[in-house]
Design a protein around this motif. Structure first.
Motif, PDB file in Angstrom:
ATOM      1  N   LYS A  22       0.810  -1.209   0.000  1.00 34.14           N
ATOM      2  CA  LYS A  22       0.000   0.000   0.000  1.00 34.14           C
ATOM      3  C   LYS A  22       0.850   1.268   0.000  1.00 34.14           C
ATOM      4  O   LYS A  22       0.362   2.359  -0.283  1.00 34.14           O
ATOM      5  N   PHE A  23       2.143   1.141   0.361  1.00 30.69           N
ATOM      6  CA  PHE A  23       3.030   2.297   0.382  1.00 30.69           C
ATOM      7  C   PHE A  23       3.897   2.373  -0.873  1.00 30.69           C
ATOM      8  O   PHE A  23       4.646   3.318  -1.048  1.00 30.69           O
ATOM      9  N   LYS A  24       3.787   1.359  -1.732  1.00 33.48           N
ATOM     10  CA  LYS A  24       4.606   1.323  -2.943  1.00 33.48           C
ATOM     11  C   LYS A  24       3.786   1.805  -4.132  1.00 33.48           C
ATOM     12  O   LYS A  24       2.781   1.196  -4.485  1.00 33.48           O
ATOM     13  N   MET A  25       4.221   2.884  -4.749  1.00 38.77           N
ATOM     14  CA  MET A  25       3.521   3.419  -5.901  1.00 38.77           C
ATOM     15  C   MET A  25       4.384   3.241  -7.141  1.00 38.77           C
ATOM     16  O   MET A  25       5.553   3.618  -7.158  1.00 38.77           O
ATOM     17  N   THR A  26       3.815   2.630  -8.173  1.00 36.80           N
ATOM     18  CA  THR A  26       4.563   2.378  -9.404  1.00 36.80           C
ATOM     19  C   THR A  26       4.661   3.656 -10.236  1.00 36.80           C
ATOM     20  O   THR A  26       3.910   4.617 -10.006  1.00 36.80           O
ATOM     21  N   LEU A  27       5.547   3.650 -11.224  1.00 34.44           N
ATOM     22  CA  LEU A  27       5.708   4.817 -12.092  1.00 34.44           C
ATOM     23  C   LEU A  27       4.412   5.151 -12.834  1.00 34.44           C
ATOM     24  O   LEU A  27       4.029   6.330 -12.881  1.00 34.44           O
ATOM     25  N   PRO A  28       3.696   4.156 -13.413  1.00 39.07           N
ATOM     26  CA  PRO A  28       2.417   4.486 -14.059  1.00 39.07           C
ATOM     27  C   PRO A  28       1.421   5.121 -13.095  1.00 39.07           C
ATOM     28  O   PRO A  28       0.662   6.029 -13.477  1.00 39.07           O
ATOM     29  N   GLU A  29       1.409   4.671 -11.836  1.00 36.25           N
ATOM     30  CA  GLU A  29       0.501   5.245 -10.843  1.00 36.25           C
ATOM     31  C   GLU A  29       0.875   6.686 -10.524  1.00 36.25           C
ATOM     32  O   GLU A  29       0.008   7.563 -10.429  1.00 36.25           O
ATOM     33  N   ILE A  30       2.175   6.947 -10.367  1.00 42.48           N
ATOM     34  CA  ILE A  30       2.642   8.310 -10.100  1.00 42.48           C
ATOM     35  C   ILE A  30       2.290   9.237 -11.257  1.00 42.48           C
ATOM     36  O   ILE A  30       1.835  10.372 -11.057  1.00 42.48           O
ATOM     37  N   ILE A  31       2.478   8.747 -12.479  1.00 37.90           N
ATOM     38  CA  ILE A  31       2.159   9.543 -13.672  1.00 37.90           C
ATOM     39  C   ILE A  31       0.664   9.857 -13.709  1.00 37.90           C
ATOM     40  O   ILE A  31       0.260  10.990 -13.998  1.00 37.90           O
ATOM     41  N   LEU A  32      -0.179   8.859 -13.408  1.00 36.82           N
ATOM     42  CA  LEU A  32      -1.621   9.077 -13.413  1.00 36.82           C
ATOM     43  C   LEU A  32      -2.025  10.120 -12.365  1.00 36.82           C
ATOM     44  O   LEU A  32      -2.818  11.018 -12.657  1.00 36.82           O
ATOM     45  N   VAL A  33      -1.476  10.000 -11.161  1.00 40.36           N
ATOM     46  CA  VAL A  33      -1.782  10.966 -10.097  1.00 40.36           C
ATOM     47  C   VAL A  33      -1.377  12.379 -10.532  1.00 40.36           C
ATOM     48  O   VAL A  33      -2.135  13.337 -10.352  1.00 40.36           O
ATOM     49  N   ALA A  34      -0.183  12.500 -11.112  1.00 41.58           N
ATOM     50  CA  ALA A  34       0.306  13.808 -11.553  1.00 41.58           C
ATOM     51  C   ALA A  34      -0.567  14.381 -12.668  1.00 41.58           C
ATOM     52  O   ALA A  34      -0.891  15.583 -12.663  1.00 41.58           O
ATOM     53  N   LEU A  35      -0.975  13.534 -13.617  1.00 41.42           N
ATOM     54  CA  LEU A  35      -1.815  13.998 -14.724  1.00 41.42           C
ATOM     55  C   LEU A  35      -3.187  14.449 -14.232  1.00 41.42           C
ATOM     56  O   LEU A  35      -3.699  15.489 -14.657  1.00 41.42           O
ATOM     57  N   MET A  36      -3.779  13.673 -13.317  1.00 40.61           N
ATOM     58  CA  MET A  36      -5.091  14.042 -12.788  1.00 40.61           C
ATOM     59  C   MET A  36      -5.012  15.328 -11.964  1.00 40.61           C
ATOM     60  O   MET A  36      -5.914  16.165 -12.010  1.00 40.61           O
ATOM     61  N   SER A  37      -3.929  15.494 -11.219  1.00 33.99           N
ATOM     62  CA  SER A  37      -3.737  16.712 -10.440  1.00 33.99           C
ATOM     63  C   SER A  37      -3.603  17.930 -11.352  1.00 33.99           C
ATOM     64  O   SER A  37      -4.207  18.979 -11.102  1.00 33.99           O
ATOM     65  N   ALA A  38      -2.819  17.785 -12.419  1.00 34.48           N
ATOM     66  CA  ALA A  38      -2.645  18.879 -13.381  1.00 34.48           C
ATOM     67  C   ALA A  38      -3.957  19.199 -14.091  1.00 34.48           C
ATOM     68  O   ALA A  38      -4.287  20.370 -14.312  1.00 34.48           O
ATOM     69  N   LEU A  39      -4.731  18.153 -14.413  1.00 27.48           N
ATOM     70  CA  LEU A  39      -6.031  18.351 -15.055  1.00 27.48           C
ATOM     71  C   LEU A  39      -6.981  19.101 -14.121  1.00 27.48           C
ATOM     72  O   LEU A  39      -7.702  20.012 -14.537  1.00 27.48           O
ATOM     73  N   ASN A  40      -6.978  18.736 -12.840  1.00 28.48           N
ATOM     74  CA  ASN A  40      -7.793  19.410 -11.835  1.00 28.48           C
ATOM     75  C   ASN A  40      -7.401  20.887 -11.731  1.00 28.48           C
ATOM     76  O   ASN A  40      -8.275  21.766 -11.700  1.00 28.48           O
ATOM     77  N   ALA A  41      -6.105  21.159 -11.687  1.00 27.45           N
ATOM     78  CA  ALA A  41      -5.631  22.542 -11.596  1.00 27.45           C
ATOM     79  C   ALA A  41      -6.060  23.352 -12.819  1.00 27.45           C
ATOM     80  O   ALA A  41      -6.533  24.495 -12.686  1.00 27.45           O
ATOM     81  N   GLY A  42      -5.917  22.771 -14.008  1.00 30.26           N
ATOM     82  CA  GLY A  42      -6.327  23.455 -15.228  1.00 30.26           C
ATOM     83  C   GLY A  42      -7.825  23.715 -15.251  1.00 30.26           C
ATOM     84  O   GLY A  42      -8.287  24.794 -15.658  1.00 30.26           O
TER      85      GLY A  42
END
Length: 239
Positions: A22-42
């Protein structure tokens, strides 16, 4: 020696936590979180100005903008069900917001602190296993945490926003927005820390709670739609 044994126990307990999936986040997961955060900000940058003009700052903030954020946060948390998802999401969101008036009134790196604190609180709430309970608790408690954190950091940095915001909800003030009146419930305006300060922040959170719960269920609905597609299966296979 008991203190030494305690240190060893804590050390290995810490390793156990860090080895938890539960504490290990994969690169695809990190990318998805970052993309959704950027989309929310926009999305916020586009919607916030016209919504404030149409409905006023109070209604737009409490009933529309924060609940819209909960759509993105809930959807992302369900897609990436890991400890720290909300913290990473809101820290990125806050970082993007630094040069804008969004998420804190004036530009500044202090927004990272706001994002991190709210994110940690939401991650704790979202640790509830049952999805429906998670969304309801996330919306209610999350909204309260959101406004308490925002107001507290505004006060710590000596911004005039809490006093100004409370005047918009104070019928005795010339700035009264005539949309919500809290002056019969609590003494306004708020000019410093204390019981009235935290009561006011909590009341704002409770006003925002039901819209945030609705936003959470919209995010849940979007997740359920994506969950049935080949795209979601492909994302899961990338883990």
């Amino acid at each position: 020696m008991p203190s030494f044994m305690m240190m060893v126990t804590l050390h290995f307990h810490g390793l156990d936590i860090m080895n938890n999936e539960k504490f290990k986040m994969t690169l695809p997961e990190i990318i998805l979180v970052a993309l959704m955060s950027a989309l929310n900000a926009g999305f916020d940058l586009l919607l916030s100005p016209p919504l404030k003009v149409l409905f006023g700052h109070i209604v737009a903030g409490i009933f529309l903008m924060v609940p819209i954020n909960f759509i993105f946060i809930t959807f992302t948390k369900l897609m990436v069900n890991k400890h720290g998802t909300a913290t990473i999401f809101l820290t990125i969101f806050a970082t993007i917001s630094i040069p804008t008036a969004m998420f804190g009134g004036v530009p500044g790196a202090y927004k990272i602190l706001i994002g991190a604190v709210i994110g940690i609180g939401l991650d704790l709430i979202f640790s509830i296993k049952n999805k429906i309970a998670k969304i309801i608790a996330g919306g209610i408690l999350g909204a309260v945490i959101w406004w308490i954190t925002l107001f507290t950091i505004w006060q710590l940095f000596k911004f005039p926003f809490v006093t100004g915001f409370s005047n918009l909800l104070n019928a005795a003030s010339p700035n009264f927005a005539e949309s919500i009146d809290l002056s019969n419930i609590i003494q306004l305006p708020i000019t410093g820390f204390g019981g009235a300060f935290f009561a006011f922040a909590t009341l704002c959170g409770l006003l925002s709670a039901i819209p945030c719960v609705i936003g959470g269920f919209i995010g849940f609905g979007l997740f359920r739609t994506i969950e049935k597609t080949a795209l979601y299966e492909k994302f899961q296979n990338m883990q």
